[in-house]
Design an enzyme around this catalytic site. Structure first.
Site, mmCIF file in Angstrom:
data_model
loop_
_atom_site.group_PDB
_atom_site.id
_atom_site.type_symbol
_atom_site.label_atom_id
_atom_site.label_comp_id
_atom_site.label_asym_id
_atom_site.label_seq_id
_atom_site.Cartn_x
_atom_site.Cartn_y
_atom_site.Cartn_z
ATOM 1 N N GLU A 1 -4.044 -1.571 1.102
ATOM 2 C CA GLU A 1 -5.281 -2.341 0.956
ATOM 3 C C GLU A 1 -6.254 -2.044 2.111
ATOM 4 O O GLU A 1 -6.832 -2.953 2.717
ATOM 5 C CB GLU A 1 -4.978 -3.836 0.859
ATOM 6 N N GLU B 1 0.250 -4.340 -7.467
ATOM 7 C CA GLU B 1 0.665 -5.654 -6.972
ATOM 8 C C GLU B 1 0.202 -6.685 -7.988
ATOM 9 O O GLU B 1 -0.917 -7.189 -7.909
ATOM 10 C CB GLU B 1 0.076 -5.968 -5.590
#
Length: 589
Positions: free
Chosen positions: A157, A233
């Site tokens: 991320e 995710e």
């Protein structure tokens, strides 16, 4: 050997379209003796892949002390995945977030190197050395070499943190130079800026989200016109923090969102399939204007609960997956109640004075300056004229008990934004500071712990501090050894006296017919740390929401077992209660 690659619209396994249906298990949050059980249950739910982060600070807590054995045996974990007939996704970071302390970065690194998560030369030197060690394990276990690894992720991320393309390019170069040939991915939330900043053209973009799947996949497709869509995710639950509630997600809603993903032909990694536990002192912390340390449990409301038992969500997800992929006929065993019993606790005396100061300096030394990786440091100084007044600390990280002449005056809490406390006249001022967990995201990574900045008493600087690091695991081991030696005739203080004195060690013993999972209810205590047979279960705190600590069966044994409790405040009732099922606290519903 089997091949795995990116096609125009799908992953290709030996040239045939393949939908990755994965679930996350972090090997460092699960007892190694239970890895195989959790992996097998993933297969039974219908998963064809297991994903894991790699926690750098678990492998190298001190610089140069690399460990890939026992709990850190990533190679064995990947081999067990392969033996179960599943594929593997590896996400080595170096930054992982994961609600893990310091986001997976070692404290020695964040305290000594500038330019974290950037192309700064010193940072890249350390990161490159770390990644090469990880890839020594991963490279020979890639699918095209007969192993399970099909994807490797670059960073984590990153678009939410920075936009240093040179940094990402350097990570890719190290990864390829180390012999990683499988496709490389990145993951970001499906926000335009994050997707643009967090990846490179040669890396395959994936998304992280837990709802509105069609909308998020459309955003991802705008940034990547070809290749398989993947939510790497899929948030099926959430984490908890001390003083909050236990977070859960609606089973039917989560299953419907998963169905929407799979129906769109997207691949998925369920985060988490099995969360496990932040054993010892490994929990991270949030800080979005208020510091919130995370609890010991990482149950995450996942399909497999903290103790490895299937939940309602397990069977709902299994039903969804069966619409798109083969699911084994076998079912996991239903959860059985754990043994329920009580154990009297015996006081073993004070424990926060079982260490000698390591330094005397004008200002208190931080945990980092002391090279201290455990939870506590005690700071002591003599008060000029034995006078009290208004004590002010620039910042406490994270929780402090203030005492004068061994009498507790009160606490200073980072969460409460405390800075000041009025103290009575006395000779010796003592401040016991707890690191409650390192922030695991954004730009607070690596911040120092302890008493930060200037300390004044009625406006005058307070200097001349003795700093005493307290290694709670070592102290518990010492207490445990003493109680074993004195088991027949323990020479200990009267329990009624100990109840009044604050920090105290307590011990208990119990007998089991065989090793078994247990759930230790801590609500008769206040705040501290618990150990079974030397195994560090983690932190407990009456502040909740969590009220039970998970005791994995491999930490117990047939016959006599030893419990050590290091209490920081007060044991309300001198007993240990083991209950039949976990209790993680009230929910918002």
């Amino acid at each position: 050997m089997t091949s795995f690659s990116l096609g125009d619209t799908d992953f290709l396994r030996d040239g045939q379209p393949h939908q990755v249906i994965s679930g996350a298990i972090h090997y460092f949050r699960v007892h190694p003796d239970q890895w195989q059980d959790r992996i097998r249950k993933a297969r039974v739910m219908g998963l064809n892949t297991i994903e894991t982060y790699v926690a750098w600070n678990a492998h190298e807590p001190r610089r140069g002390e690399w460990d890939a054995s026992g709990w850190n045996d990533l190679g064995r974990f990947l081999d067990l995945i392969h033996a179960e007939g599943l594929d593997a996704i590896v996400r080595p970071g170096p930054y992982i977030c994961a609600e893990w302390h310091n986001g997976g970065l070692p404290v020695w690194l964040t305290g000594s190197v500038e330019g974290l998560r950037s192309s700064a030369a010193d940072f890249l030197v350390e990161v490159s050395a770390y990644l090469r060690r990880v890839y020594d394990i991963v490279a020979p276990r890639q699918i095209d070499r007969g192993g399970p690894v099909v994807l490797v992720q670059i960073e984590n991320e990153y678009g939410a943190y920075g936009s240093d393309r040179a940094y990402l390019e350097a990570l890719v170069a190290v990864t390829r130079d180390a012999g990683i040939t499988v496709p490389l991915t990145t993951v970001d939330q499906p926000v335009d800026q994050m997707l643009s900043d967090g990846s490179l053209p040669e890396l395959h973009k994936t998304g992280s989200f837990g709802s509105r799947s069609a909308e998020r996949l459309a955003t991802l497709r705008r940034h990547q016109s070809t290749g398989p869509l993947m939510c790497s995710e899929f948030w099926d639950g959430w984490f908890d923090w001390w003083g909050g509630v236990h977070h859960t997600t609606d089973v039917a809603t989560a299953a419907a969102d998963l169905d929407e993903l799979l129906a769109a032909g997207a691949s998925v990694n369920i985060y988490m399939f099995h969360g496990g536990t932040n054993f010892a002192l490994t929990n991270g912390a949030n800080h979005k204007g208020r510091y919130l340390p995370l609890v010991t449990s990482y149950d995450y409301d996942a399909p497999l609960d903290e103790a490895g038992n299937p939940t309602e969500k397990f069977f709902a997800f299994r039903e969804v997956i069966a619409r798109y992929a083969p699911v084994p006929d076998e079912l996991p065993a239903a959860a059985e109640a754990a043994p329920a019993f009580e154990v009297p606790l015996t006081p073993a005396g004070a424990w926060t004075d079982l260490a000698a100061p390591t330094s005397t300096t004008a200002q208190p030394e931080t945990f980092d300056a002391l090279g201290h990786l455990s939870a506590l440091v005690r700071y002591d100084t003599e008060l000029a004229g034995a006078r009290g007044g208004l004590l002010v600390v620039d910042e406490v990280r994270d929780l402090a008990w203030v005492s004068v002449d061994d009498r507790v005056v009160g606490t200073l809490s980072r969460t409460r934004h405390d800075r000041a406390i009025r103290i009575p006249d006395g000779r010796t001022l003592s401040i016991l500071v707890e690191d409650q967990g390192r922030v695991n995201y954004d730009h607070r990574l690596g911040e120092e712990k302890g008493l930060i900045g200037e300390i004044t008493l009625d406006g005058a600087p307070v200097t001349g501090w003795r700093s005493t690091p307290l290694d709670v695991a070592a102290i518990a081991a010492e207490v445990g050894t003493e109680i074993d030696a004195e088991l027949d005739t323990p020479a200990v203080a009267d329990a009624a006296d100990v109840l009044k004195t604050g920090p105290a060690a307590w011990t208990g013993s119990f007998t089991l017919d065989a090793p078994t999972d247990l759930f230790l209810d801590t609500m008769a205590w206040s705040k501290g740390y618990a150990f079974v047979n030397g195994f560090f279960l983690g932190r407990y705190w009456r502040n909740g929401p969590q009220r039970t600590l998970s005791v994995p069966a491999p930490a117990t044994r047939e016959g006599a077992n030893r419990l050590v409790v290091l209490e920081l405040e007060n044991v309300v009732e001198p007993r240990a209660v083991f209950v039949g099922a976990p209790s993680l606290g009230d929910t918002e519903e």
